[in-house]
Scaffold this motif. Structure first.
Motif, short mmCIF file in Angstrom:
data_model
loop_
_atom_site.label_atom_id
_atom_site.label_comp_id
_atom_site.label_asym_id
_atom_site.label_seq_id
_atom_site.Cartn_x
_atom_site.Cartn_y
_atom_site.Cartn_z
N UNK A 118 -0.67 -8.88 -0.21
CA UNK A 118 -0.45 -7.71 0.64
C UNK A 118 0.27 -6.65 -0.17
N UNK A 119 -0.25 -5.46 -0.18
CA UNK A 119 0.39 -4.34 -0.87
C UNK A 119 0.94 -3.40 0.20
N UNK A 120 2.26 -3.40 0.35
CA UNK A 120 2.94 -2.49 1.27
C UNK A 120 3.41 -1.27 0.49
N UNK A 121 2.82 -0.14 0.76
CA UNK A 121 3.20 1.12 0.11
C UNK A 121 4.13 1.87 1.07
N UNK A 158 -6.08 0.20 -2.67
CA UNK A 158 -5.49 -1.15 -2.74
C UNK A 158 -4.39 -1.36 -1.70
N UNK A 159 -3.91 -0.27 -1.09
CA UNK A 159 -2.81 -0.40 -0.13
C UNK A 159 -3.31 -1.05 1.15
N UNK A 160 -2.62 -2.08 1.60
CA UNK A 160 -2.96 -2.69 2.87
C UNK A 160 -2.22 -2.02 4.03
N UNK A 161 -0.98 -1.67 3.79
CA UNK A 161 -0.13 -1.07 4.82
C UNK A 161 0.63 0.09 4.19
N UNK A 162 0.69 1.22 4.90
CA UNK A 162 1.40 2.40 4.43
C UNK A 162 2.41 2.82 5.49
N UNK A 163 3.67 2.92 5.09
CA UNK A 163 4.72 3.34 6.03
C UNK A 163 4.70 4.85 6.18
N UNK A 164 4.86 5.30 7.42
CA UNK A 164 4.94 6.73 7.70
C UNK A 164 6.25 7.04 8.42
#
Length: 405
Positions: A118-121, A158-164
């Motif tokens: 998992x890639x959390x950006x 490649x990002x699975x989840x991106x915080x906003x």
């Protein structure tokens, strides 16, 4: 110089190719379900959203293997933090076998991301300046606009989840990053500390002690953005301070201490040793402490304005190159001149006048600040780190993205 640069680029490409191949070999090994790898600003800092998530996870889940990636030249001052040097075989091994990557900026585009990771950006700010695919003309070292956008799109895939941090950012991130994955709309983990007021006295004491500041003096934080086009050679940028430290010292040194926080790419560009009331705080581990200690902040177009707004304190915008920055270099997403929660000043004389009038800031800019806060500080409540780690601790699903190349 050009020949040396070409040789350096060629050598770098060979190293990257070799590490990519090694990473593909390590991808044959099992993923460690409890292994999480963190990185902040290309490994140059132990800070920001990755640090906030790291520290919350460490406290709540001590059974996890949490590792912070760092640049070889960087020193992380907390000896309890397990680290790994970037661009080493061990770094590649840990990336290849970690269940979670957490970063606030781009990782190298040549990294191989396997299924099951998992890639959390987290990214690192609410955007005022145009980002990534929205940029018309990229003026950075050793790249072209087309190549920059291609590499960015490859990375974001490649990002699975991106915080906003707010709804405004969500809309921009979707388009500017060409991101179609999961948007975690929770506010920023690094802002949790603003709402944990019981921690503020200790933080305040830490900053005053670090720079030996007289407790009767107030602190002003100067935190400008960086200019994409002010590069010397590949990976090396320049910055010239746009006001006189000598005159600041003479005029305000009895009442204020000025802490200067430069972007990490130009952190070593300012020498303050001749001025007892001015300190280069670029090497301070986490800017959040400096926000909390500062009674007011001077910035320009930096996203620090959106974070500092949570503290409801005065801001001055020293936008000496406004026309060039807005119209030629980056461009803005909204009418900054109309919506800025404080005065925009173009000359040193006006900057100093506004510092003299800080005690009247709320009366003069209260309505503008209230509108700004409502728009950009809507989700933060001190629990973003908790929400972020709860999301990544969920069981693995079929939503993970594999190698995009």
């Amino acid at each position: 110089m050009k020949r040396q640069l070409r040789q350096w680029i060629k050598k770098t490409k060979l190293i990257e190719t070799g590490l990519h191949l090694v990473m593909r070999l390590f991808a044959c090994l099992p993923i460690h379900q409890n292994r999480f790898l963190f990185e902040s600003f290309l490994g140059k800092q132990y800070s920001d959203n990755p640090r906030a998530i790291y520290e919350t996870l460490k406290q709540e889940h001590p059974e996890l293997e949490l590792i912070f990636s760092k640049d070889r030249q960087s020193v992380l001052h907390d000896p309890t933090v397990q680290t790994v040097d970037r661009m080493t075989i061990r770094w590649i091994y840990l990336l290849a076998t970690s269940r979670v990557w957490i970063s606030n900026s781009r990782l190298p585009s040549w990294l191989f991301k396997r299924k099951g990771t998992i890639y959390l950006q987290t990214w690192h700010g609410t955007p005022l300046k145009k980002l990534a695919l929205d940029m018309d003309d990229v003026q950075m070292a050793n790249t072209t606009t087309e190549r920059y956008k291609r590499d960015f799109a490859r990375e974001a895939s490649k990002w699975d989840v991106l915080i906003s941090p707010n709804a405004y950012s969500s809309r921009i991130f979707r388009r500017a990053f060409d991101f179609s994955g999961e948007m975690l709309e929770i506010g920023y983990p690094r802002n949790d500390v603003f709402y944990q007021t019981e921690r503020h006295p200790e933080i305040l004491e830490r900053v005053y002690s670090r720079y030996q500041i007289d407790r009767t003096k107030k602190i002003i934080l100067y935190a400008p953005t960086w200019r994409d086009n002010e590069y010397v050679v590949q990976g090396s940028y320049s910055f010239k301070l746009p006001f006189s430290l000598e005159q600041f010292e003479k005029r305000f040194g009895a009442e204020y201490t000025l802490l200067i926080r430069m972007h990490y790419l130009v952190a070593d560009q300012v020498d303050t040793t001749a001025y007892p009331s001015i300190h280069n705080a670029s090497g301070y581990p986490d800017i959040s402490d400096l926000y909390i200690a500062a009674d007011a902040m001077i910035t320009d177009y930096s996203s620090v304005m959106f974070d500092y707004a949570h503290l409801k304190r005065p801001m001055i915008f020293y936008t000496y190159d406004l026309e060039h920055y807005r119209d030629q270099l980056r461009g803005f997403y909204f009418d900054f001149e109309q919506e800025a929660p404080g005065p925009l000043v173009l000359q040193q004389s006006r900057l100093f006048e506004e510092i003299d009038r800080l005690h009247k800031w709320s009366d003069r800019y209260g309505p503008a600040f209230a509108a700004f806060e409502k728009k950009f500080c809507q989700w933060d409540d001190g629990t973003a780190s908790l929400k972020a780690y709860q999301r990544i601790l969920q069981p693995a699903s079929n939503q993970h993205k594999g190698e995009s190349s």
